[in-house]
Design a protein around this motif. Structure first.
Motif, PDB file in Angstrom:
ATOM      1  N   VAL A   1      -1.416  16.612  -1.033  1.00  0.00           N
ATOM      2  CA  VAL A   1      -0.686  15.399  -1.396  1.00  0.00           C
ATOM      3  C   VAL A   1      -0.063  14.809  -0.132  1.00  0.00           C
ATOM      4  O   VAL A   1       0.509  15.545   0.675  1.00  0.00           O
ATOM      5  CB  VAL A   1       0.411  15.703  -2.438  1.00  0.00           C
ATOM      6  N   PRO A   2      -0.156  13.485   0.064  1.00  0.00           N
ATOM      7  CA  PRO A   2       0.499  12.880   1.238  1.00  0.00           C
ATOM      8  C   PRO A   2       2.003  13.093   1.209  1.00  0.00           C
ATOM      9  O   PRO A   2       2.622  13.132   0.141  1.00  0.00           O
ATOM     10  CB  PRO A   2       0.137  11.390   1.102  1.00  0.00           C
ATOM     11  N   ASN A   3       2.569  13.225   2.388  1.00  0.00           N
ATOM     12  CA  ASN A   3       4.007  13.427   2.506  1.00  0.00           C
ATOM     13  C   ASN A   3       4.714  12.081   2.324  1.00  0.00           C
ATOM     14  O   ASN A   3       4.562  11.185   3.148  1.00  0.00           O
ATOM     15  CB  ASN A   3       4.337  14.013   3.878  1.00  0.00           C
ATOM     16  N   PRO A   4       5.505  11.913   1.253  1.00  0.00           N
ATOM     17  CA  PRO A   4       6.159  10.617   1.032  1.00  0.00           C
ATOM     18  C   PRO A   4       7.274  10.340   2.030  1.00  0.00           C
ATOM     19  O   PRO A   4       7.709   9.204   2.168  1.00  0.00           O
ATOM     20  CB  PRO A   4       6.719  10.745  -0.395  1.00  0.00           C
ATOM     21  N   ASP A   5       7.761  11.376   2.725  1.00  0.00           N
ATOM     22  CA  ASP A   5       8.826  11.182   3.711  1.00  0.00           C
ATOM     23  C   ASP A   5       8.300  10.641   5.035  1.00  0.00           C
ATOM     24  O   ASP A   5       9.094  10.219   5.883  1.00  0.00           O
ATOM     25  CB  ASP A   5       9.560  12.500   3.960  1.00  0.00           C
ATOM     26  N   THR A   6       6.993  10.666   5.230  1.00  0.00           N
ATOM     27  CA  THR A   6       6.392  10.135   6.458  1.00  0.00           C
ATOM     28  C   THR A   6       6.079   8.663   6.257  1.00  0.00           C
ATOM     29  O   THR A   6       5.170   8.305   5.509  1.00  0.00           O
ATOM     30  CB  THR A   6       5.112  10.902   6.815  1.00  0.00           C
ATOM     31  N   THR A   7       6.857   7.821   6.902  1.00  0.00           N
ATOM     32  CA  THR A   7       6.715   6.378   6.695  1.00  0.00           C
ATOM     33  C   THR A   7       5.629   5.747   7.557  1.00  0.00           C
ATOM     34  O   THR A   7       5.257   4.595   7.331  1.00  0.00           O
ATOM     35  CB  THR A   7       8.052   5.674   6.987  1.00  0.00           C
ATOM     36  N   LYS A   8       5.134   6.481   8.544  1.00  0.00           N
ATOM     37  CA  LYS A   8       4.119   5.896   9.420  1.00  0.00           C
ATOM     38  C   LYS A   8       3.122   6.968   9.827  1.00  0.00           C
ATOM     39  O   LYS A   8       3.477   8.130  10.040  1.00  0.00           O
ATOM     40  CB  LYS A   8       4.760   5.275  10.667  1.00  0.00           C
ATOM     41  N   ASP A   9       1.878   6.581   9.903  1.00  0.00           N
ATOM     42  CA  ASP A   9       0.825   7.434  10.435  1.00  0.00           C
ATOM     43  C   ASP A   9      -0.185   6.522  11.126  1.00  0.00           C
ATOM     44  O   ASP A   9      -0.018   5.307  11.186  1.00  0.00           O
ATOM     45  CB  ASP A   9       0.179   8.299   9.341  1.00  0.00           C
ATOM     46  N   TRP A  10      -1.246   7.109  11.644  1.00  0.00           N
ATOM     47  CA  TRP A  10      -2.210   6.312  12.420  1.00  0.00           C
ATOM     48  C   TRP A  10      -3.002   5.362  11.543  1.00  0.00           C
ATOM     49  O   TRP A  10      -3.462   4.312  12.011  1.00  0.00           O
ATOM     50  CB  TRP A  10      -3.130   7.234  13.210  1.00  0.00           C
ATOM     51  N   ASN A  11      -3.188   5.697  10.280  1.00  0.00           N
ATOM     52  CA  ASN A  11      -3.873   4.759   9.388  1.00  0.00           C
ATOM     53  C   ASN A  11      -3.049   3.478   9.224  1.00  0.00           C
ATOM     54  O   ASN A  11      -3.599   2.369   9.241  1.00  0.00           O
ATOM     55  CB  ASN A  11      -4.109   5.406   8.027  1.00  0.00           C
ATOM     56  N   HIS A  12      -1.730   3.625   9.064  1.00  0.00           N
ATOM     57  CA  HIS A  12      -0.876   2.451   8.955  1.00  0.00           C
ATOM     58  C   HIS A  12      -0.855   1.665  10.265  1.00  0.00           C
ATOM     59  O   HIS A  12      -0.878   0.429  10.266  1.00  0.00           O
ATOM     60  CB  HIS A  12       0.547   2.869   8.579  1.00  0.00           C
ATOM     61  N   LEU A  13      -0.805   2.374  11.390  1.00  0.00           N
ATOM     62  CA  LEU A  13      -0.760   1.693  12.680  1.00  0.00           C
ATOM     63  C   LEU A  13      -2.044   0.894  12.919  1.00  0.00           C
ATOM     64  O   LEU A  13      -2.007  -0.269  13.327  1.00  0.00           O
ATOM     65  CB  LEU A  13      -0.539   2.715  13.793  1.00  0.00           C
ATOM     66  N   LEU A  14      -3.198   1.512  12.653  1.00  0.00           N
ATOM     67  CA  LEU A  14      -4.472   0.814  12.857  1.00  0.00           C
ATOM     68  C   LEU A  14      -4.631  -0.347  11.879  1.00  0.00           C
ATOM     69  O   LEU A  14      -5.187  -1.400  12.225  1.00  0.00           O
ATOM     70  CB  LEU A  14      -5.623   1.796  12.707  1.00  0.00           C
ATOM     71  N   SER A  15      -4.143  -0.157  10.656  1.00  0.00           N
ATOM     72  CA  SER A  15      -4.210  -1.242   9.680  1.00  0.00           C
ATOM     73  C   SER A  15      -3.348  -2.424  10.113  1.00  0.00           C
ATOM     74  O   SER A  15      -3.740  -3.587   9.953  1.00  0.00           O
ATOM     75  CB  SER A  15      -3.760  -0.735   8.307  1.00  0.00           C
ATOM     76  N   SER A  16      -2.181  -2.140  10.680  1.00  0.00           N
ATOM     77  CA  SER A  16      -1.319  -3.216  11.185  1.00  0.00           C
ATOM     78  C   SER A  16      -1.967  -3.916  12.367  1.00  0.00           C
ATOM     79  O   SER A  16      -1.898  -5.149  12.498  1.00  0.00           O
ATOM     80  CB  SER A  16       0.041  -2.649  11.590  1.00  0.00           C
ATOM     81  N   LEU A  17      -2.635  -3.159  13.230  1.00  0.00           N
ATOM     82  CA  LEU A  17      -3.317  -3.748  14.376  1.00  0.00           C
ATOM     83  C   LEU A  17      -4.485  -4.624  13.941  1.00  0.00           C
ATOM     84  O   LEU A  17      -4.806  -5.631  14.596  1.00  0.00           O
ATOM     85  CB  LEU A  17      -3.793  -2.636  15.312  1.00  0.00           C
TER      86      LEU A  17
END
Length: 272
Positions: free
Chosen positions: A47-63
Motif C-alpha cells: 500500500v502506498p504510504n499516505p504520509d509521503t506527499t511527494k515522490d518521483w512520479n509526482h515530480l515527473l508528472s509536474s514536470l
C-alpha cells in the motif's frame, strides 16, 4: 393490558416503524464491513504510504505539465552553435554529487520527449532549464536546475540531471543513468505552460507512472494499520449488536380497543 416478548416480531416491528434507526444501523454495518475488507487488502498487498506527499512520479508528472521552448526567433542550430564547445565534466565514478545545501542527481527516469517541429531532432539532444520548486509542487521558492538528455535508441526513458536542495527531492531514487560516451552541450530553453506558436520549436515531456518509484508502507506499518482497522471494525460491530438487542427487547403491547371508556358493543344504538 398484556405484554409479550417476541424477539423476531419485535425486530420486524422496529424495522418497519423506525426508518431513521434502521438507516443508521445499516451505515454502521457497512462501515464496519468496509474496514474489514480494507484491512484484509492492506495485509496481503503493498500500500502506498499516505504520509509521503511527494515522490518521483509526482515530480515527473509536474514536470510534464510544461513545454520546453526555444526563445522566439531562435533556431535549434543557432543555440547549438552558441553553446560552449567545452563538454560538461561529469564524474564517471560517482553519478551524484552532494554539497551541504544542494544535491545533484543524474537519473534514468520514465520520461518521453516529443517535439512540435518537423526539423527538430531528438537525437543527441540535451535541454536545460531552471524552475522554481513550487512549480514542481516540491514546496519552497528555491531554484531547481533540470537537464533532460535524450537516450540513444530509447523513446520511453531519458537521463534527468536535477540540482536542488536535498530536502526538496524525494527519498526513493530511480536508477542511475548510464554513463554516455558522447559529451552533449545543453541547449537552454524556456519553460511555458501555454500552447506554443507555430514558428516556435518546443519540446513536450510525457511521464509514465512507475510503481517502483512510489514509497510503500513497510510490513510493520501495514501491521499497525491493519490492527487499528480491525479494532474500529469490532467497535462498530459491537454497536450494531447492541442496537439489534435493543430492538428485539422492545415489548409489543396488546391492548383492547377502547374509545374513551365506552364499550361500543354494549352501547345501545336506540334508547328503549
Amino acid at each position: 393490558m398484556m405484554a409479550f416478548w417476541q424477539p423476531l416480531t419485535n425486530l420486524k416491528d422496529y424495522v418497519s416503524q423506525n426508518p431513521p434507526g434502521v438507516t443508521f444501523f445499516l451505515c454502521l454495518l457497512t462501515l464496519a464491513i468496509t474496514f474489514i475488507c480494507l484491512s484484509s487488502y492492506s495485509y496481503s498487498h503493498t500500500v502506498p504510504n499516505p504520509d509521503t506527499t511527494k515522490d518521483w512520479n509526482h515530480l515527473l508528472s509536474s514536470l510534464s505539465q510544461f513545454q520546453l521552448c526555444l526563445k522566439a526567433n531562435t533556431s535549434l542550430s543557432d543555440l547549438v552553435s552558441q553553446a560552449p564547445s567545452r563538454p560538461i565534466k561529469r564524474d564517471t565514478s560517482v553519478q551524484h554529487k552532494k554539497t551541504p545545501s544542494v544535491t545533484t542527481l543524474r537519473l534514468k527516469v520514465p520520461l518521453a520527449v516529443t517535439t512540435n517541429s518537423n526539423s527538430g531532432s531528438l537525437k543527441d539532444l540535451s535541454l536545460y532549464t531552471a524552475l522554481n520548486a513550487s512549480q514542481l509542487h516540491l514546496g519552497g521558492n528555491e531554484t531547481v536546475n533540470v537537464t533532460v538528455e535524450i537516450l540513444s535508441g530509447n523513446a520511453t526513458y531519458t537521463c534527468l540531471t536535477i540540482s536542488a536542495p536535498a530536502h526538496l527531492l524525494p527519498s526513493l531514487l530511480p536508477p542511475e543513468c548510464p554513463v554516455s560516451e558522447k559529451k552533449i552541450s545543453p541547449v537552454h530553453v524556456e519553460v511555458s505552460n501555454q500552447l506554443p506558436t507555430a514558428s516556435q520549436p518546443c519540446y513536450s515531456l510525457h511521464s509514465k507512472y512507475d510503481p517502483s518509484l512510489t514509497v510503500m508502507l513497510t510490513q510493520e506499518e501495514r501491521t499497525v494499520a491493519v490492527r487499528h482497522l480491525l479494532e474500529v471494525s469490532v467497535c462498530l460491530l459491537g454497536v450494531c449488536v447492541i442496537l439489534c438487542l435493543a430492538a428485539c427487547m422492545t415489548h409489543s403491547l396488546l391492548r383492547r380497543p377502547h374509545w374513551n371508556g365506552l364499550d361500543l358493543q354494549n352501547e345501545p344504538l336506540i334508547d328503549s
